[in-house]
Write an enzyme that holds these catalytic residues in place. Sequence first.
Site, PDB file in Angstrom:
ATOM      1  N   ASP A  44      -4.350  -1.354   2.167  1.00  0.00           N
ATOM      2  CA  ASP A  44      -5.112  -2.296   1.334  1.00  0.00           C
ATOM      3  C   ASP A  44      -4.173  -2.969   0.325  1.00  0.00           C
ATOM      4  O   ASP A  44      -4.578  -3.895  -0.391  1.00  0.00           O
ATOM      5  CB  ASP A  44      -6.325  -1.640   0.657  1.00  0.00           C
ATOM      6  N   SER A  45      -2.895  -2.556   0.311  1.00  0.00           N
ATOM      7  CA  SER A  45      -1.871  -3.264  -0.471  1.00  0.00           C
ATOM      8  C   SER A  45      -1.706  -4.704   0.019  1.00  0.00           C
ATOM      9  O   SER A  45      -1.086  -5.525  -0.653  1.00  0.00           O
ATOM     10  CB  SER A  45      -0.523  -2.537  -0.388  1.00  0.00           C
ATOM     11  N   LYS A 113      -7.212   5.686   7.003  1.00  0.00           N
ATOM     12  CA  LYS A 113      -6.745   6.403   5.812  1.00  0.00           C
ATOM     13  C   LYS A 113      -7.730   6.142   4.695  1.00  0.00           C
ATOM     14  O   LYS A 113      -8.245   5.035   4.579  1.00  0.00           O
ATOM     15  CB  LYS A 113      -5.361   5.914   5.399  1.00  0.00           C
ATOM     16  N   GLU A 115      -8.549   7.162   0.376  1.00  0.00           N
ATOM     17  CA  GLU A 115      -8.045   7.755  -0.866  1.00  0.00           C
ATOM     18  C   GLU A 115      -9.030   8.786  -1.417  1.00  0.00           C
ATOM     19  O   GLU A 115     -10.237   8.569  -1.383  1.00  0.00           O
ATOM     20  CB  GLU A 115      -7.842   6.651  -1.925  1.00  0.00           C
ATOM     21  N   GLU A 182       1.132  10.080  -3.247  1.00  0.00           N
ATOM     22  CA  GLU A 182       1.695   8.904  -3.932  1.00  0.00           C
ATOM     23  C   GLU A 182       1.845   9.148  -5.434  1.00  0.00           C
ATOM     24  O   GLU A 182       0.945   9.690  -6.095  1.00  0.00           O
ATOM     25  CB  GLU A 182       0.768   7.690  -3.715  1.00  0.00           C
TER      26      GLU A 182
HETATM   27  O1  KIV Z   1      -2.063   0.337   0.829  1.00  0.00           O
HETATM   28  C1  KIV Z   1      -0.951   0.852   0.990  1.00  0.00           C
HETATM   29  O2  KIV Z   1       0.055   0.171   1.232  1.00  0.00           O
HETATM   30  C2  KIV Z   1      -0.842   2.296   0.875  1.00  0.00           C
HETATM   31  C3  KIV Z   1       0.514   2.894   0.985  1.00  0.00           C
HETATM   32  C4  KIV Z   1       1.301   2.593  -0.211  1.00  0.00           C
HETATM   33  C5  KIV Z   1       0.480   4.338   1.271  1.00  0.00           C
HETATM   34  O3  KIV Z   1      -1.822   2.952   0.714  1.00  0.00           O
END
Ligand code: KIV
Length: 278
Positions: A44-45, A113, A115, A182
Site C-alpha cells: 500500500d506504499s 499481507k 498489518e 518493520e
Molecule cells: O506497503 C509496503 O511497501 C510495505 C512494505 C514496506 C513491507 O508494507
Amino acid sequence: MTKVTAPAIRDRKGGPKIAMVTAYDFPGAMIADRAGMDIILIGDSVANVVHGMETTLEIGIDEIVLHTRAVKRAKPNALVVADMPWLSFHLGRDDAVRNAGRLVREGGAEAVKLEGGRKRLPVIEAILDAEIPVMGHVGLTPQSVHAMGGFKVQGKVVDAAREMIDDAKALSDAGCFSIVVEGVPDILGELITKEVDAPTIGIGAGSMTDGQVLVFHDVLGLGSGNYPKFVRPYAHLAEDAVAALESFKSDIQKGTFPGEDESYHVPDEIASELLKDV
Ligand code: KIV
C-alpha cells in the site's frame, strides 16, 4: 526456475535469506523478477511512492487490485503478495475475506499481507480458512500512523517489545507463512526471529531477520532523495532519468533528434515527386 509459493517461503526459516521488494506495475515486476527476487509485494506504499499521497490511508482496495493485475501480467516467478489496505479488513471477517478474495480473483495475488498483531487474528483465521495464504506485519505499521502518533520506531521499551514478540508468535501459530517486521530496534528484530516459527522479513529491523524488504523506488533511488535511515539506495535512477531527459530536450532544441536512422524514408523518386509540389 520453479515458481515461488507461500509454503516454499514458510520453509525458508533459517535460510537461505528471503529477498522481497515492492512493485506496482508491469515494468517494475519484470525488473524485480529478472533480478531473482523471491517475493514481489504490491504494497500500500503505492499510495506514497506512485500516487504522491501523504499516508497509506488514502489508498483503497480497487487501486490495489488494479496494481496487482499490472504486476501479474509480467507472469513473475516470484511469489505475488498483495497488501490489504486500511479499512479493507477492519469491518468484520466476511468483509475481510471478500476483499482478500478480490485481490486473488481479480488481481491474481497468490497471498495477502495485512498489518496488526493479535487484534487481527479473527480476520487472519477467516482469510486462511478461505485458503488464502497470509503474511503478517508487526512493528511500525503505517496504517496505524495516527494511533502511533507518527511514523516512530516501535518496541523501544520492554513491555512493548514483549507484546510485539507475543503478537508475532500468535500470527505464526495461526498459520501466517511469514511476517514483516518493520521499524523496530535490531535486538527486537533478532528476538522475534528466534521466537517465531514463521520466517521474518525485516525493514528497518536490523540484519538478523530471515529476509529483508525495501520499497522499489527507494532501492533504485527513484524517490525524492530523502530516504529513511534503513534504506540503502543501490542506484540513483531519478538523477539518471533527469539527465536523460535534459539530453533529450537539448537534442530537440539543437535539431539533432531525430536523426536519419530514427526517421522513416521513401525511395528517392517518390521524394523528388513530392518535392515538386512545394
Ligand atoms: O506497503 C509496503 O511497501 C510495505 C512494505 C514496506 C513491507 O508494507
